[in-house]
Scaffold this active site. Structure first.
Site, mmCIF file in Angstrom:
data_model
loop_
_atom_site.group_PDB
_atom_site.id
_atom_site.type_symbol
_atom_site.label_atom_id
_atom_site.label_comp_id
_atom_site.label_asym_id
_atom_site.label_seq_id
_atom_site.Cartn_x
_atom_site.Cartn_y
_atom_site.Cartn_z
ATOM 1 N N ASN A 1 -17.337 -47.051 -13.940
ATOM 2 C CA ASN A 1 -18.417 -47.923 -14.396
ATOM 3 C C ASN A 1 -17.993 -48.686 -15.647
ATOM 4 O O ASN A 1 -17.246 -48.166 -16.479
ATOM 5 C CB ASN A 1 -19.674 -47.097 -14.708
ATOM 6 C CG ASN A 1 -20.178 -46.349 -13.477
ATOM 7 O OD1 ASN A 1 -19.837 -46.714 -12.350
ATOM 8 N ND2 ASN A 1 -20.955 -45.307 -13.685
ATOM 9 N N VAL A 2 -18.512 -49.886 -15.765
ATOM 10 C CA VAL A 2 -18.195 -50.738 -16.923
ATOM 11 C C VAL A 2 -19.424 -50.923 -17.804
ATOM 12 O O VAL A 2 -19.397 -51.657 -18.779
ATOM 13 C CB VAL A 2 -17.673 -52.124 -16.443
ATOM 14 C CG1 VAL A 2 -16.383 -51.965 -15.651
ATOM 15 C CG2 VAL A 2 -18.716 -52.868 -15.607
ATOM 16 N N CYS B 1 -9.405 -68.833 -30.643
ATOM 17 C CA CYS B 1 -8.193 -69.676 -30.558
ATOM 18 C C CYS B 1 -8.442 -70.882 -29.654
ATOM 19 O O CYS B 1 -7.582 -71.743 -29.486
ATOM 20 C CB CYS B 1 -7.024 -68.840 -30.003
ATOM 21 S SG CYS B 1 -7.044 -68.661 -28.198
ATOM 22 N N GLY C 1 -21.622 -39.957 -7.636
ATOM 23 C CA GLY C 1 -22.133 -41.312 -7.457
ATOM 24 C C GLY C 1 -21.078 -42.357 -7.201
ATOM 25 O O GLY C 1 -21.159 -43.473 -7.732
ATOM 26 N N THR C 2 -20.078 -41.998 -6.379
ATOM 27 C CA THR C 2 -19.097 -43.015 -6.006
ATOM 28 C C THR C 2 -18.903 -43.002 -4.500
ATOM 29 O O THR C 2 -18.893 -41.958 -3.859
ATOM 30 C CB THR C 2 -17.745 -42.809 -6.717
ATOM 31 O OG1 THR C 2 -16.853 -43.867 -6.330
ATOM 32 C CG2 THR C 2 -17.113 -41.471 -6.395
ATOM 33 N N HIS D 1 -12.003 -49.006 -15.075
ATOM 34 C CA HIS D 1 -12.222 -50.411 -14.690
ATOM 35 C C HIS D 1 -12.658 -51.271 -15.856
ATOM 36 O O HIS D 1 -13.200 -52.359 -15.665
ATOM 37 C CB HIS D 1 -13.237 -50.498 -13.538
ATOM 38 C CG HIS D 1 -12.743 -49.851 -12.288
ATOM 39 N ND1 HIS D 1 -13.558 -49.515 -11.238
ATOM 40 C CD2 HIS D 1 -11.499 -49.438 -11.930
ATOM 41 C CE1 HIS D 1 -12.836 -48.954 -10.277
ATOM 42 N NE2 HIS D 1 -11.582 -48.879 -10.682
ATOM 43 N N ASN E 1 -23.943 -36.903 -4.482
ATOM 44 C CA ASN E 1 -24.179 -38.249 -3.969
ATOM 45 C C ASN E 1 -25.436 -38.193 -3.108
ATOM 46 O O ASN E 1 -25.795 -37.147 -2.601
ATOM 47 C CB ASN E 1 -22.965 -38.695 -3.132
ATOM 48 C CG ASN E 1 -22.916 -40.193 -2.960
ATOM 49 O OD1 ASN E 1 -23.921 -40.810 -2.629
ATOM 50 N ND2 ASN E 1 -21.753 -40.789 -3.223
HETATM 51 N N1 APR Z 1 -27.207 -40.427 -7.422
HETATM 52 C C1 APR Z 1 -25.982 -40.190 -6.891
HETATM 53 N N2 APR Z 1 -25.313 -41.074 -6.113
HETATM 54 C C2 APR Z 1 -25.927 -42.247 -5.863
HETATM 55 C C3 APR Z 1 -27.216 -42.575 -6.369
HETATM 56 C C4 APR Z 1 -27.856 -41.605 -7.175
HETATM 57 N N3 APR Z 1 -29.080 -41.816 -7.698
HETATM 58 N N4 APR Z 1 -27.546 -43.827 -5.925
HETATM 59 C C5 APR Z 1 -26.506 -44.269 -5.193
HETATM 60 N N5 APR Z 1 -25.540 -43.332 -5.140
HETATM 61 C C6 APR Z 1 -24.224 -43.401 -4.502
HETATM 62 C C7 APR Z 1 -24.167 -44.227 -3.235
HETATM 63 O O1 APR Z 1 -24.488 -43.412 -2.109
HETATM 64 C C8 APR Z 1 -22.699 -44.640 -3.220
HETATM 65 O O2 APR Z 1 -21.895 -43.650 -2.577
HETATM 66 O O3 APR Z 1 -23.377 -44.060 -5.408
HETATM 67 C C9 APR Z 1 -22.313 -44.690 -4.693
HETATM 68 C C10 APR Z 1 -22.158 -46.103 -5.213
HETATM 69 O O4 APR Z 1 -21.054 -46.645 -4.549
HETATM 70 P P1 APR Z 1 -20.541 -48.100 -4.978
HETATM 71 O O5 APR Z 1 -21.709 -49.020 -5.070
HETATM 72 O O6 APR Z 1 -19.411 -48.420 -4.057
HETATM 73 O O7 APR Z 1 -19.997 -47.896 -6.461
HETATM 74 P P2 APR Z 1 -18.594 -47.299 -6.894
HETATM 75 O O8 APR Z 1 -18.176 -46.197 -5.983
HETATM 76 O O9 APR Z 1 -18.703 -46.977 -8.340
HETATM 77 O O10 APR Z 1 -17.623 -48.574 -6.707
HETATM 78 C C11 APR Z 1 -16.303 -48.410 -7.150
HETATM 79 O O11 APR Z 1 -15.943 -50.783 -6.763
HETATM 80 O O12 APR Z 1 -16.808 -52.921 -6.946
HETATM 81 C C12 APR Z 1 -15.901 -52.006 -7.491
HETATM 82 O O13 APR Z 1 -15.142 -51.932 -9.689
HETATM 83 C C13 APR Z 1 -16.274 -51.703 -8.908
HETATM 84 O O14 APR Z 1 -16.191 -49.620 -10.098
HETATM 85 C C14 APR Z 1 -16.619 -50.225 -8.894
HETATM 86 C C15 APR Z 1 -15.826 -49.726 -7.712
#
Ligand code: APR
Length: 238
Positions: free
Chosen positions: A100-101, A148, A185-186, A117, A211
């Site tokens: 996350n950013v 600059c 949460g990814t 990231h 997740n």
């Molecule tokens: N609690 C836990 N998990 C959750 C929740 C929640 N409340 N809400 C959503 N999720 C889960 C979703 O099911 C999904 O698997 O969080 C995940 C979000 O996935 P992405 O939107 O793909 O985010 P992320 O995995 O962080 O993306 C990775 O992709 O776009 C690039 O650089 C960006 O860092 C990002 C990278």
């Protein structure tokens, strides 16, 4: 495996690594990239978060980041972020690796955050390379420029770009030593960040996934807890 089992593993562990993604910030009101309902749905990150998109239309890319910054500026850390701060305090060895950013882990009080990231609150000059924080919302002028005179870009890592020097190595080192690896949460589809999950498994760590839905790595997790991070993490880390 149950939440109670995962809590016991965590309590007994001396070294822990947590990898977080957009899902940990969802309950703070920040849309995810790929989950349903994510506001970014109509903007494919793959189309905007790239050096090519920025070279083609820096203003459009900055409009997207300016909009994201406005949403993120209203967000507060949630109980999921706070639980990871408690874990950092409780454990002799703890490493937080985030994709996350949004800076919410910093706001929550996490001390050591490997931001794979980058950071949406930082800018980098495309000319002189200098790098500075800028939390103004909205930005007064798009695209912003460096002192600059060079065009500034968001201090984030775009698709196809290298991660911050040495950061993946530091994350991999911590994962190899981890007794428990939390993946929170990814969607686990973006690399190299996602490669930390099989590495944790191969290195003998207990892998606990949190997740709201299954991911490609749910099968290799020792424990896959389905539910919102803001509810599950405080139960795991009371
Ligand atoms: N609690 C836990 N998990 C959750 C929740 C929640 N409340 N809400 C959503 N999720 C889960 C979703 O099911 C999904 O698997 O969080 C995940 C979000 O996935 P992405 O939107 O793909 O985010 P992320 O995995 O962080 O993306 C990775 O992709 O776009 C690039 O650089 C960006 O860092 C990002 C990278």
């Amino acid at each position: 495996m149950s939440l109670e089992q995962a809590r016991e593993w965590l309590q007994a562990a001396g070294s822990v690594v947590a990898l977080t993604g957009a899902g940990i910030s969802a309950e703070s009101g920040i849309p995810t990239f790929r989950g349903d309902g994510g506001l970014w749905q109509n903007y494919r990150a793959e189309d905007l978060a790239t050096p090519q998109a920025f070279a083609r239309d820096p203003r459009l890319v900055w409009e997207w980041y300016n909009w994201r910054r406005e949403i993120i500026a209203q967000a507060k850390p949630n109980p999921g972020h706070a639980a990871l701060v408690r874990l950092e305090i409780a454990k002799p060895r703890f490493t937080l690796v985030t994709q996350n950013v949004d800076g919410l882990h910093d706001l929550a009080g996490s001390g050591r955050v490997l931001k794979l990231h980058g950071d949406i609150w930082r800018m980098r000059c495309t000319q002189c390379g200098s790098n500075w924080p800028d939390r103004r919302v909205p930005l007064p002028k798009l695209p912003p420029h460096c002192a600059c005179g060079g065009l500034a870009r968001p201090g984030v890592v775009w698709f196809g770009e290298a991660l911050p020097e040495g950061m993946m190595q530091e994350a991999e080192h911590a994962v190899r030593e981890a007794e428990v690896f939390l993946v929170v949460g990814t969607s686990a589809v973006v690399y190299p960040a996602a490669s930390l999950i099989p590495l944790a498994r191969q290195s003998g760590a207990r892998v606990v996934e949190i997740n709201v839905e299954a991911t490609p790595y749910s099968e290799i997790a020792h424990c896959s807890l389905q539910g919102p991070a803001g509810e599950i993490l405080p139960q795991l880390i009371p």
